[in-house]
Scaffold this motif. Structure first.
Motif, PDB file in Angstrom:
ATOM      1  N   PRO A  20       0.914  -1.133   0.000  1.00 40.22           N
ATOM      2  CA  PRO A  20       0.006  -0.043  -0.010  1.00 40.22           C
ATOM      3  C   PRO A  20       0.846   1.184  -0.157  1.00 40.22           C
ATOM      4  O   PRO A  20       1.958   1.052   0.424  1.00 40.22           O
ATOM      5  CB  PRO A  20      -0.896   0.074   1.269  1.00 40.22           C
ATOM      6  CG  PRO A  20      -0.556  -1.463   1.511  1.00 40.22           C
ATOM      7  CD  PRO A  20       0.459  -1.957   1.216  1.00 40.22           C
ATOM      8  N   ALA A  21       0.458   2.202  -0.551  1.00 41.34           N
ATOM      9  CA  ALA A  21       1.096   3.431  -0.612  1.00 41.34           C
ATOM     10  C   ALA A  21       0.433   4.439   0.222  1.00 41.34           C
ATOM     11  O   ALA A  21      -0.971   4.424   0.530  1.00 41.34           O
ATOM     12  CB  ALA A  21       1.033   4.145  -2.075  1.00 41.34           C
ATOM     13  N   HIS A  22       1.051   5.469   0.783  1.00 42.36           N
ATOM     14  CA  HIS A  22       0.251   6.493   1.758  1.00 42.36           C
ATOM     15  C   HIS A  22      -0.577   7.411   0.903  1.00 42.36           C
ATOM     16  O   HIS A  22       0.137   7.980   0.035  1.00 42.36           O
ATOM     17  CB  HIS A  22       1.432   7.107   2.678  1.00 42.36           C
ATOM     18  CG  HIS A  22       0.891   7.658   3.849  1.00 42.36           C
ATOM     19  ND1 HIS A  22       0.184   7.223   4.808  1.00 42.36           N
ATOM     20  CD2 HIS A  22       0.695   8.956   4.019  1.00 42.36           C
ATOM     21  CE1 HIS A  22      -0.271   8.152   5.623  1.00 42.36           C
ATOM     22  NE2 HIS A  22      -0.037   9.326   5.097  1.00 42.36           N
ATOM     23  N   GLY A  23      -1.635   8.009   1.222  1.00 32.81           N
ATOM     24  CA  GLY A  23      -2.296   8.849   0.918  1.00 32.81           C
ATOM     25  C   GLY A  23      -3.404   8.428  -0.243  1.00 32.81           C
ATOM     26  O   GLY A  23      -3.279   7.243  -0.443  1.00 32.81           O
ATOM     27  N   GLY A  43       1.310   7.560  -6.295  1.00 35.25           N
ATOM     28  CA  GLY A  43       2.574   8.227  -6.248  1.00 35.25           C
ATOM     29  C   GLY A  43       2.947   8.463  -4.820  1.00 35.25           C
ATOM     30  O   GLY A  43       4.045   9.138  -4.485  1.00 35.25           O
ATOM     31  N   GLY A  44       1.891   8.136  -3.755  1.00 32.18           N
ATOM     32  CA  GLY A  44       2.372   8.215  -2.556  1.00 32.18           C
ATOM     33  C   GLY A  44       3.544   7.212  -1.914  1.00 32.18           C
ATOM     34  O   GLY A  44       3.688   6.252  -2.546  1.00 32.18           O
ATOM     35  N   GLU A  45       3.952   7.541  -0.732  1.00 36.19           N
ATOM     36  CA  GLU A  45       5.142   6.721  -0.421  1.00 36.19           C
ATOM     37  C   GLU A  45       4.657   5.083   0.132  1.00 36.19           C
ATOM     38  O   GLU A  45       3.679   5.185   0.678  1.00 36.19           O
ATOM     39  CB  GLU A  45       5.831   7.489   0.956  1.00 36.19           C
ATOM     40  CG  GLU A  45       7.146   6.727   1.277  1.00 36.19           C
ATOM     41  CD  GLU A  45       7.830   7.489   2.512  1.00 36.19           C
ATOM     42  OE1 GLU A  45       8.470   6.667   3.076  1.00 36.19           O
ATOM     43  OE2 GLU A  45       7.335   8.738   2.795  1.00 36.19           O
ATOM     44  N   GLU A  46       5.585   4.274  -0.531  1.00 34.03           N
ATOM     45  CA  GLU A  46       4.998   2.924  -0.135  1.00 34.03           C
ATOM     46  C   GLU A  46       5.141   2.588   1.255  1.00 34.03           C
ATOM     47  O   GLU A  46       6.295   2.712   1.791  1.00 34.03           O
ATOM     48  CB  GLU A  46       5.837   1.997  -1.132  1.00 34.03           C
ATOM     49  CG  GLU A  46       5.162   1.779  -2.254  1.00 34.03           C
ATOM     50  CD  GLU A  46       5.825   0.291  -3.039  1.00 34.03           C
ATOM     51  OE1 GLU A  46       6.776  -0.098  -2.556  1.00 34.03           O
ATOM     52  OE2 GLU A  46       5.419   0.317  -4.361  1.00 34.03           O
ATOM     53  N   HIS A  47       4.545   1.825   1.914  1.00 33.94           N
ATOM     54  CA  HIS A  47       4.535   1.161   3.071  1.00 33.94           C
ATOM     55  C   HIS A  47       5.411   0.155   3.012  1.00 33.94           C
ATOM     56  O   HIS A  47       5.326  -0.639   2.103  1.00 33.94           O
ATOM     57  CB  HIS A  47       3.255   1.009   3.754  1.00 33.94           C
ATOM     58  CG  HIS A  47       2.333   2.169   4.215  1.00 33.94           C
ATOM     59  ND1 HIS A  47       2.512   3.130   5.265  1.00 33.94           N
ATOM     60  CD2 HIS A  47       1.243   2.621   3.502  1.00 33.94           C
ATOM     61  CE1 HIS A  47       1.749   3.974   5.390  1.00 33.94           C
ATOM     62  NE2 HIS A  47       0.868   3.726   4.236  1.00 33.94           N
ATOM     63  N   ASP A  48       5.815  -0.509   4.161  1.00 33.18           N
ATOM     64  CA  ASP A  48       6.987  -1.587   4.117  1.00 33.18           C
ATOM     65  C   ASP A  48       5.964  -2.914   4.003  1.00 33.18           C
ATOM     66  O   ASP A  48       6.187  -4.038   3.767  1.00 33.18           O
ATOM     67  CB  ASP A  48       7.636  -1.746   5.398  1.00 33.18           C
ATOM     68  CG  ASP A  48       8.889  -0.399   5.274  1.00 33.18           C
ATOM     69  OD1 ASP A  48       8.982   0.018   4.233  1.00 33.18           O
ATOM     70  OD2 ASP A  48       9.206  -0.315   6.508  1.00 33.18           O
ATOM     71  N   ASP A  49       4.654  -2.665   4.625  1.00 34.61           N
ATOM     72  CA  ASP A  49       3.770  -3.815   4.890  1.00 34.61           C
ATOM     73  C   ASP A  49       3.434  -4.167   3.620  1.00 34.61           C
ATOM     74  O   ASP A  49       3.197  -3.708   2.580  1.00 34.61           O
ATOM     75  CB  ASP A  49       2.412  -3.649   5.349  1.00 34.61           C
ATOM     76  CG  ASP A  49       2.687  -2.658   6.653  1.00 34.61           C
ATOM     77  OD1 ASP A  49       3.315  -1.756   6.795  1.00 34.61           O
ATOM     78  OD2 ASP A  49       2.039  -2.816   7.868  1.00 34.61           O
ATOM     79  N   GLU A  50       3.325  -5.756   3.324  1.00 33.53           N
ATOM     80  CA  GLU A  50       3.246  -6.392   2.279  1.00 33.53           C
ATOM     81  C   GLU A  50       1.924  -7.309   2.384  1.00 33.53           C
ATOM     82  O   GLU A  50       1.651  -7.943   3.210  1.00 33.53           O
ATOM     83  CB  GLU A  50       4.411  -7.371   1.623  1.00 33.53           C
ATOM     84  CG  GLU A  50       4.243  -7.812   0.371  1.00 33.53           C
ATOM     85  CD  GLU A  50       5.324  -8.774   0.055  1.00 33.53           C
ATOM     86  OE1 GLU A  50       5.883  -8.641  -0.952  1.00 33.53           O
ATOM     87  OE2 GLU A  50       5.417  -9.963   0.594  1.00 33.53           O
ATOM     88  N   TYR A  51       0.938  -6.949   1.511  1.00 41.87           N
ATOM     89  CA  TYR A  51      -0.439  -7.880   1.566  1.00 41.87           C
ATOM     90  C   TYR A  51      -0.510  -8.547   0.401  1.00 41.87           C
ATOM     91  O   TYR A  51      -0.074  -8.567  -1.020  1.00 41.87           O
ATOM     92  CB  TYR A  51      -1.721  -6.680   1.241  1.00 41.87           C
ATOM     93  CG  TYR A  51      -1.863  -6.063   2.604  1.00 41.87           C
ATOM     94  CD1 TYR A  51      -2.901  -6.470   3.542  1.00 41.87           C
ATOM     95  CD2 TYR A  51      -0.725  -4.914   3.091  1.00 41.87           C
ATOM     96  CE1 TYR A  51      -3.176  -5.848   4.506  1.00 41.87           C
ATOM     97  CE2 TYR A  51      -1.123  -4.524   4.313  1.00 41.87           C
ATOM     98  CZ  TYR A  51      -2.310  -4.805   5.190  1.00 41.87           C
ATOM     99  OH  TYR A  51      -2.708  -4.322   6.168  1.00 41.87           O
ATOM    100  N   LEU A  52      -1.328  -9.733   0.673  1.00 44.59           N
ATOM    101  CA  LEU A  52      -1.496 -10.819  -0.059  1.00 44.59           C
ATOM    102  C   LEU A  52      -2.964 -10.684  -0.546  1.00 44.59           C
ATOM    103  O   LEU A  52      -3.908 -10.456   0.048  1.00 44.59           O
ATOM    104  CB  LEU A  52      -1.196 -12.241   0.531  1.00 44.59           C
ATOM    105  CG  LEU A  52      -1.662 -13.425  -0.175  1.00 44.59           C
ATOM    106  CD1 LEU A  52      -0.836 -13.724  -1.443  1.00 44.59           C
ATOM    107  CD2 LEU A  52      -1.480 -14.717   0.798  1.00 44.59           C
TER     108      LEU A  52
END
Lengths: 420, 232
Positions: A171-174, A178-187
């Protein structure tokens, strides 16, 4: 008029039309385009109203941070606007426990993936949402586990992002791309069947996923707080962006409206969703009226052009008409020629209108679907179709009749002396 | 007036035709009386503005008189409405014009068939009559040709066949040789003579003395009146 006379008239028409293909095609296209715009405006308007009304997916109210009720609906139901602030978890609990509320589902937003909003929610959403049919998952899909980083994605979201079952994403912030990517990875564990609602353009994850997203800070009276992965988030730190609600009955709605919107100032209770949506559509009604008027103007211009062509064609064929009169063609036959021409050209313009309006609707529906998730592709029978189907050949016939009546006043012997 | 039979095919009594131009009334024909019997061959002559065209319109039932009485084959033309006029044109009159006036995108046979279509005859009957009329003008081998594939004389013969195909009481020809060279013109006039000999009534409107002399009788118009009416 016998069949042979009709056949002769038709042959005259076809042969003459063949000589003026280009101007005829332009006139028919112009009138047809106008008709297509009229039909599209009416059909798209009707479908949009119906789609907007169905967009609530069975929820008829939204509780969100203090703002206008429309803002609450646009962010909570249509997911077109970002949430302006969060609500304390307690607000959700109050709603869930309120006997006037039948269903309460929390949602939390703020992140996105490739411009598609990511909303955290409770898995119970998929058991209650959808009207008239419940939302369904596609084959091999399942709901997310609330304790894992798993996602269920809407059908439009899947098509636009290319995500599919088993894919991973960050997920990206906002809300914007083009928002900053979060470290969390989703399946991705589930893909929804199309619902025709804004839910199709959403990536759904567990509510806690939003709250625990890396980089997210939960606000509390004691300051910002980021929960540890193994730590349970205390209720007073929990937050939601909005609560989707199904009110038990109208009097409950009125009483909640009074309680939250008039007596209280902590949040906005947007209810009823359909009326709020209708007011937007109604406010934009003038746009539809202007578009329709312009479209009719195009139709008029097209038919004006058609009249000029039929009239000009008759002037060129004055000798032919005069010949027909001398050999005993009655007035009905002579006038039938331009009438038939106009009616056939009008009918062709009507067919063009019908075909083009389908093309326009497909394009509009695709655009609206990709922007909002709403499905405008359906739509049943509209009485306007009958009007256009009758009006176009009728108008064409009328202009032909006008041209024919004028042509009948020409003196045959004078014309026959001049023509060759 | 020199009627040649007791029951004329065409009888005009005190016929006037007035056109209104602005406030002014213009007399195209003034109290014209004449009778044309069956199987007569008559030429109507006159200079420009003499009333020839108006006379042609009235005789051909393309217009009705302002006053007077016109009987064609016993029917009072001035009392007929537009559709009845069309019907009488179809049954009683065969037109031949200077400019042929064939439908350019129809074959010779198609052009000849046209009046029969409006009469509502069955296809077999139409086919038989068309073949007969085309044969009568000597164009059987050109029946499937379009007008632009025919010479001027052939086109005029197609027009004559079209005029004959309904077996009308009257063949009305307006300057039928005007667009043809002398030899072809003579050929067409011979065709008219042949038609006359076959029992038809022929009325020829012309301004050419040579052409008029082929008729049996010449009616001269001037200023909307019959100036003279005499046998050739």
């Amino acid at each position: 008029m016998n069949a042979r006379v009709l056949k002769t008239l038709f042959l005259l028409l076809v042969r003459d039309a063949g000589r003026r293909k280009l101007p005829l095609a332009i006139a028919i296209l112009a009138a047809g385009l106008g008709g297509a715009l009229v039909l599209s405006t009416i059909a798209a308007g009707a479908r949009a109203r119906s789609a907007f009304n169905a967009a609530g997916a069975g929820f008829d109210a939204v509780l969100a941070a203090r703002s206008s009720p429309l803002q609450c609906v646009l962010s909570g139901i249509f997911h077109l606007e970002p949430f302006i602030a969060n609500l304390p978890w307690d607000f959700y609990v109050r709603m869930a426990d309120d006997p006037r509320i039948e269903v309460a589902i929390p949602i939390a937003g703020g992140d996105s993936y490739e411009g598609i909003p990511i909303l955290g929610t409770d898995a119970a959403l998929f058991e209650v949402a959808g009207e008239p049919e419940r939302w369904r998952l596609s084959r091999n899909s399942r709901l997310f586990d609330p304790l894992r980083r798993e996602a269920v994605i809407g059908s439009v979201a899947a098509a636009e992002t290319g995500l599919n079952l088993g894919d991973h994403f960050h997920p990206a912030h906002g809300p914007e791309e083009g928002g900053e990517e979060h470290d969390d990875e989703y399946l991705v564990v589930g893909v929804m069947e199309p619902t025709g609602s804004p839910a199709d353009r959403v990536i759904w994850i567990p509510l806690e996923g939003v709250l625990r997203m890396s980089g997210h800070m939960l606000q509390s009276p004691d300051g910002a707080y980021a929960p540890d992965p193994d730590e349970e988030i205390p209720d007073d730190m929990m937050q939601v962006s909005a609560v989707l609600l199904r009110v038990r009955d109208t009097s409950s709605g009125f009483s909640l409206d009074q309680e939250w919107n008039r007596d209280g100032r902590d949040a906005t209770f947007a209810w009823p969703v359909t009326r709020l949506v209708a007011s937007v559509v109604q406010r934009l009604g003038w746009v539809e009226a202007v578009l329709r008027a312009l479209s009719w103007f195009t139709v008029l211009a097209g038919f004006g052009f058609l009249f000029a062509i039929v009239h000009h064609s008759l002037r060129e064929r004055r000798g032919e008409l005069a010949t027909l009169r001398t050999v005993g063609a009655p007035r009905s036959v002579v006038i039938s020629i331009p009438f038939l021409e106009g009616a056939v050209f009008g009918a062709l313009a009507g067919l063009v209108a019908y075909a083009l309006h389908h093309v326009i609707l497909v394009i509009v529906a695709r655009y609206v679907r990709s922007e909002t998730g709403l499905d405008l592709s359906g739509g049943g029978f509209d009485p306007t179709y009958v009007t256009v189907a009758a009006l176009f050949p009728l108008c064409g016939g009328l202009i032909g009749l006008l041209a024919g009546l004028g042509a009948y006043r020409w003196q045959p012997t004078e014309l026959l002396r001049r023509s060759g | 007036m020199t009627p040649q039979s007791d029951s004329p095919l065409l009888l005009m009594e005190e016929i006037s035709k007035v056109y209104r131009v602005g406030q002014e009334e213009v007399y195209a024909l003034r109290s014209v009386s004449l009778a044309i019997g069956r199987n007569e061959y008559v030429a109507i002559m006159g200079p420009s503005g003499s009333g020839k065209s108006t006379m042609m319109n009235l005789i051909g039932c393309l217009d009705t008189p302002s006053s007077g009485r016109y009987l064609l084959a016993g029917r009072a033309v001035q009392e007929l409405d537009e559709d009845e006029l069309a019907a009488i044109r179809n049954r009683e009159i065969g037109f031949v014009f200077q400019t042929f006036n064939l439908l350019p995108r129809s074959t010779a046979a198609g052009n000849v068939e046209l009046p029969l279509i409006y009469r509502g005859l069955p296809a077999a009957e139409r086919k038989r009559r068309v073949a007969g009329a085309i044969a009568r003008v000597g164009l059987s081998d050109r029946a499937t040709h379009r007008p632009n594939q025919l010479s001027g004389g052939q086109r005029q013969r197609v027009a004559i066949a079209r005029a004959l195909v309904t077996e009308p009481s009257l063949i009305l020809a307006d300057e039928p040789t005007g667009n043809l060279d002398t030899a072809t013109g003579e050929e067409i006039l011979r065709a008219f003579a042949e038609i006359h000999r076959g029992g038809n009534t022929v009325v020829l409107v012309t301004h050419e003395e040579d052409v008029a002399r082929h008729a049996q009788r010449i009616i001269r118009l001037r200023d909307g009146r019959v100036e003279s009416d005499s046998a050739v």
